[in-house]
Design an enzyme around this catalytic site. Sequence first.
Site, PDB file in Angstrom:
ATOM      1  N   SER A  58       0.824  -1.211   0.000  1.00  0.00           N
ATOM      2  CA  SER A  58       0.000   0.000   0.000  1.00  0.00           C
ATOM      3  C   SER A  58       0.861   1.265   0.000  1.00  0.00           C
ATOM      4  O   SER A  58       0.383   2.347  -0.326  1.00  0.00           O
ATOM      5  CB  SER A  58      -0.924   0.024   1.217  1.00  0.00           C
ATOM      6  OG  SER A  58      -1.843  -1.037   1.149  1.00  0.00           O
ATOM      7  N   GLY A 248      -4.248  -2.055  -1.131  1.00  0.00           N
ATOM      8  CA  GLY A 248      -3.368  -1.712  -2.239  1.00  0.00           C
ATOM      9  C   GLY A 248      -3.074  -0.230  -2.255  1.00  0.00           C
ATOM     10  O   GLY A 248      -3.641   0.526  -1.463  1.00  0.00           O
ATOM     11  N   GLY A 250      -2.512   3.783  -3.778  1.00  0.00           N
ATOM     12  CA  GLY A 250      -3.024   4.817  -4.682  1.00  0.00           C
ATOM     13  C   GLY A 250      -4.510   5.109  -4.626  1.00  0.00           C
ATOM     14  O   GLY A 250      -5.219   4.741  -3.683  1.00  0.00           O
ATOM     15  N   CYS A 276      -9.287  -2.115   3.266  1.00  0.00           N
ATOM     16  CA  CYS A 276      -8.586  -0.881   2.877  1.00  0.00           C
ATOM     17  C   CYS A 276      -8.970  -0.450   1.463  1.00  0.00           C
ATOM     18  O   CYS A 276     -10.098  -0.019   1.246  1.00  0.00           O
ATOM     19  CB  CYS A 276      -7.087  -1.055   3.043  1.00  0.00           C
ATOM     20  SG  CYS A 276      -6.236   0.527   3.084  1.00  0.00           S
ATOM     21  N   GLN A 280     -12.763   0.701  -0.414  1.00  0.00           N
ATOM     22  CA  GLN A 280     -13.056   1.817  -1.321  1.00  0.00           C
ATOM     23  C   GLN A 280     -13.591   1.287  -2.655  1.00  0.00           C
ATOM     24  O   GLN A 280     -14.525   1.854  -3.241  1.00  0.00           O
ATOM     25  CB  GLN A 280     -11.786   2.644  -1.529  1.00  0.00           C
ATOM     26  CG  GLN A 280     -11.292   3.286  -0.230  1.00  0.00           C
ATOM     27  CD  GLN A 280      -9.820   3.645  -0.258  1.00  0.00           C
ATOM     28  OE1 GLN A 280      -9.163   3.522  -1.287  1.00  0.00           O
ATOM     29  NE2 GLN A 280      -9.290   4.096   0.864  1.00  0.00           N
ATOM     30  N   ASN A 318      -3.566   2.466   7.058  1.00  0.00           N
ATOM     31  CA  ASN A 318      -2.632   2.994   6.075  1.00  0.00           C
ATOM     32  C   ASN A 318      -3.413   3.343   4.819  1.00  0.00           C
ATOM     33  O   ASN A 318      -3.529   2.547   3.914  1.00  0.00           O
ATOM     34  CB  ASN A 318      -1.555   1.940   5.765  1.00  0.00           C
ATOM     35  CG  ASN A 318      -0.650   2.390   4.642  1.00  0.00           C
ATOM     36  OD1 ASN A 318      -0.640   3.566   4.274  1.00  0.00           O
ATOM     37  ND2 ASN A 318       0.113   1.457   4.096  1.00  0.00           N
ATOM     38  N   GLY A 320      -4.717   6.882   2.232  1.00  0.00           N
ATOM     39  CA  GLY A 320      -4.744   8.303   1.927  1.00  0.00           C
ATOM     40  C   GLY A 320      -6.105   8.737   1.395  1.00  0.00           C
ATOM     41  O   GLY A 320      -6.405   9.917   1.320  1.00  0.00           O
ATOM     42  N   TYR A 321      -6.930   7.740   0.999  1.00  0.00           N
ATOM     43  CA  TYR A 321      -8.263   8.032   0.472  1.00  0.00           C
ATOM     44  C   TYR A 321      -9.311   7.462   1.420  1.00  0.00           C
ATOM     45  O   TYR A 321      -9.020   6.559   2.209  1.00  0.00           O
ATOM     46  CB  TYR A 321      -8.436   7.403  -0.917  1.00  0.00           C
ATOM     47  CG  TYR A 321      -7.564   8.063  -1.958  1.00  0.00           C
ATOM     48  CD1 TYR A 321      -8.079   9.052  -2.794  1.00  0.00           C
ATOM     49  CD2 TYR A 321      -6.219   7.708  -2.097  1.00  0.00           C
ATOM     50  CE1 TYR A 321      -7.278   9.674  -3.740  1.00  0.00           C
ATOM     51  CE2 TYR A 321      -5.411   8.329  -3.033  1.00  0.00           C
ATOM     52  CZ  TYR A 321      -5.940   9.312  -3.863  1.00  0.00           C
ATOM     53  OH  TYR A 321      -5.157   9.930  -4.788  1.00  0.00           O
ATOM     54  N   HIS A 361      -6.857  -2.331   8.778  1.00  0.00           N
ATOM     55  CA  HIS A 361      -6.228  -3.623   8.524  1.00  0.00           C
ATOM     56  C   HIS A 361      -6.452  -4.592   9.675  1.00  0.00           C
ATOM     57  O   HIS A 361      -5.697  -4.586  10.637  1.00  0.00           O
ATOM     58  CB  HIS A 361      -4.728  -3.433   8.270  1.00  0.00           C
ATOM     59  CG  HIS A 361      -4.458  -2.705   7.000  1.00  0.00           C
ATOM     60  ND1 HIS A 361      -4.364  -3.344   5.798  1.00  0.00           N
ATOM     61  CD2 HIS A 361      -4.310  -1.391   6.746  1.00  0.00           C
ATOM     62  CE1 HIS A 361      -4.155  -2.456   4.841  1.00  0.00           C
ATOM     63  NE2 HIS A 361      -4.120  -1.251   5.384  1.00  0.00           N
ATOM     64  N   GLU A 363      -5.760  -7.540   9.729  1.00  0.00           N
ATOM     65  CA  GLU A 363      -4.619  -8.458   9.801  1.00  0.00           C
ATOM     66  C   GLU A 363      -3.458  -7.847  10.571  1.00  0.00           C
ATOM     67  O   GLU A 363      -2.424  -8.497  10.754  1.00  0.00           O
ATOM     68  CB  GLU A 363      -4.169  -8.843   8.389  1.00  0.00           C
ATOM     69  CG  GLU A 363      -3.331  -7.802   7.646  1.00  0.00           C
ATOM     70  CD  GLU A 363      -4.160  -6.676   7.022  1.00  0.00           C
ATOM     71  OE1 GLU A 363      -5.370  -6.628   7.274  1.00  0.00           O
ATOM     72  OE2 GLU A 363      -3.591  -5.836   6.310  1.00  0.00           O
TER      73      GLU A 363
END
Lengths: 383, 450
Positions: A58, A248, A250, A276, A280, A318, A320-321, A361, A363
């Site tokens: 990620s 993942g 971006g 994550c 989205q 983790n 950013g979106y 996350h 995990e």
Amino acid sequence: MGAEPYLQEYRETRRALLVLEDGSFFPGWGFGATGKTTGEVVFSTSMVGYPESLTDPSYYGQILTLTYPLIGNYGVPSYEDKIRGVPIHFESIGIKVRGLVIQELCRRPHHWASKRTLDEWLRDEGIPGIYGIDTRRLTKKLREKGVMLGILEVYGEGEEPNLDRLLKEAENIPDPNLTDLVKDVTVGEPIHYESKGGKRVVLIDCGVKGGILRNLIMRRVDVVRVPYNLSLGEIMEYKPDGILVSNGPGDPKMCRETIHTVRELFNEGFPIMGICLGNQILALALGGDTYKLKYGHRSQNQPAYDLETGRCYITTQNHGYAVDLESLKETELKVWFINANDKTVEGVRCEGKPVFALQWHPEASPGPYDTEFLFDEFLKRLG
Amino acid sequence: MPRFEWLRKVLVLGSGPIKIGEAAEFDYSGSQCLKALREEGIETVLINPNVATIQTDPRLAGKVYLLPVTPKYVERVIERERPDGILLGFGGQTALNCGVQLAKMGVYEKYDVKVLGTPIRAIEDTEDRELFRRAMIKAGIPVPRSRSATSAEEAVEIAEEIGYPVILRVAYTLGGKGSGVAHNESELREIVNRALAQSMITQVLVEEYIGHWKEVEYEVMRDYENNCITVCNMENLDPMGVHTGDSIVIAPSQTLTNREYHILRSASIKVIQSLGIVGECNIQWALHPRSEEHRAIEVNARMSRSSALASKATGYPLAYIATKLAIGYLLPELINKVTGITTACFEPALDYVVVKIPRWDLRKFRNVDPHLGPQMKSVGEVMAIGRNFEEALQKAVRMLDIGKIGLVANEGDDEPEPVEKVKDVLRRPTEERRFKVVKAIKMGISIKER
């Protein structure tokens, strides 16, 4: 009694420079590989777990700043410790960040599992790092202005940094979020982690973390890990009991094919779990929207609040979106978890259907294990 | 869940006089507790005979009884004040012990006083070695393995099973007389015969030896709905064998990997949930220096010296929040006092390190053994914050006010000293050890030599 090996000081002779797109710059010392790199400069407040973070796909396309100042204390373990081909101490094989920014580098790690130093690891994998800068100043800047693009250059021995040139280059840094980052971190060919008699889950790999695989493997799930752009038909051939859409890097809107396929899988009635980026993608697939956060959530201490039970869990994040709360009103998805701090969407579920997703996350790795039970929740929904 | 509405008046037990082994941290925790109650409009009554504290100031407590914290006096105050609830976790061991005795005497039922926060049964589970052991085993938490033996042969058998090294403890003797550590069978045979002879009931306890394991502590909070957070972890510079109160302590841990940190964190949460503690507790772990093996050593079901340190080190007001939890609030309902907007249900992430160093005054006492061990001897401590370990350590030593400007760079540091003398302090620690470690490094004594 020998000489004084413990007093011997290691002096780095390579200079390094970090320049941000707004023209602010941070001169320091270089470690890891010599060379230049660009990316989105982000920060994480994790105090432990640099081997896990650096190999987390990620982070692909990003230059990572760690706010905890002492990094490298326990060295770097071996890629060879594995469970069914998945490394135990890392989230993937190979460093995924484009550069590392820290305050102080530990040159003499001490830990039984350590095989090399952080410096050696980055050198071996060609990743530049900078230390000896005021990471608190950098972090404050990123919090205030939002994440920024940046250039990091580690110079050769005796080479003088060229600030003017980097400042100039900083005006035209390519934004990794405008490219399809997932393409570079997804698996090339499907991998089957066989477990006889276990439920079969097709794991859509958008840059999956090892922790997700380890959690499924330990629960005796028969996992087929497939590339992110596999079509519905190809996925159906595996006769899955359920689908897991992974984390993942971006902007989720770049994963057009995956969004489309997830919509189809949803229509087919498959149980789906998203993590994550997968959260989205699920939201986008069902008609929701996503947006970019100012400086993201990257830490091990984010509180996820369950709107149904009132329970609050400490989670690793983790991203950013985020999923736009308002946009979900028109969809079949319902908000399940919100962040107790900034009230952003942390999890969604579909009423009456075995479909849910989490922005954090479960995990862990690195981070708290408090929500691993959600993998059990997924398995329960596989029928 | 909002606070308990039936709660109008609360009795808080203070810690009594400040003494060696129990420092002034309880003044801090008691004061925060009273503040937290006051803002809720709850009437407060404090029992603490120590006039040299802030908490006995009338601006903090509604009513102060300068009486000894003993069951007899506390019962009389309860009889007179008729509080709805009582808080036992803010006055150290003294208050906790007194609270348990009051329960045994049936005082709470008699006057209809509710014990707030951690229930009495959980306190008893943490206070009694055997109860604690059983509770941990039931919850699947590892504890040091041990069994008793009545003969040398049996002791050897048990040791084989547990694995060397083992520590032999003589049953029912004072001061650990006759106990010893055995690294192999021949050492064991030597110690065990002596030990058996000294035991009045010819019995020895053979226990896994963990004196050289890493000592790591976690500060954990839990509310009535089972929400849990760990506010901070701390690593002792000195291994298990030296009391935490006599150890240099650093927060956060410095040598733990992500897995080790979070395995112990998860285990800590499992411990607090299985015991049913509400509020705050401190858990001590022993972590094997070359594996992920760990053992639960002790739980303090109350505000402790370590919680006070964790509170100052992280800015998280542990005693204040623990009080709010005890009167019914849930963690996600409470506000983080540092940011003023975010929730108290989070775990502080530090971008600095904190070092605590104890201060001893052993020279003021005659006939005192200067060696550090399982019994706490320090009279106070200092805490320093830095962006790296060296900075924090150097600052802390300077603040000890013992005439040193730091751990290094003092005048007279390089005066020659016999190697054996230095090594002896390293082997059998005294307050001089930290300075002798520096000396040993300068003299070129390797880490392996001892």
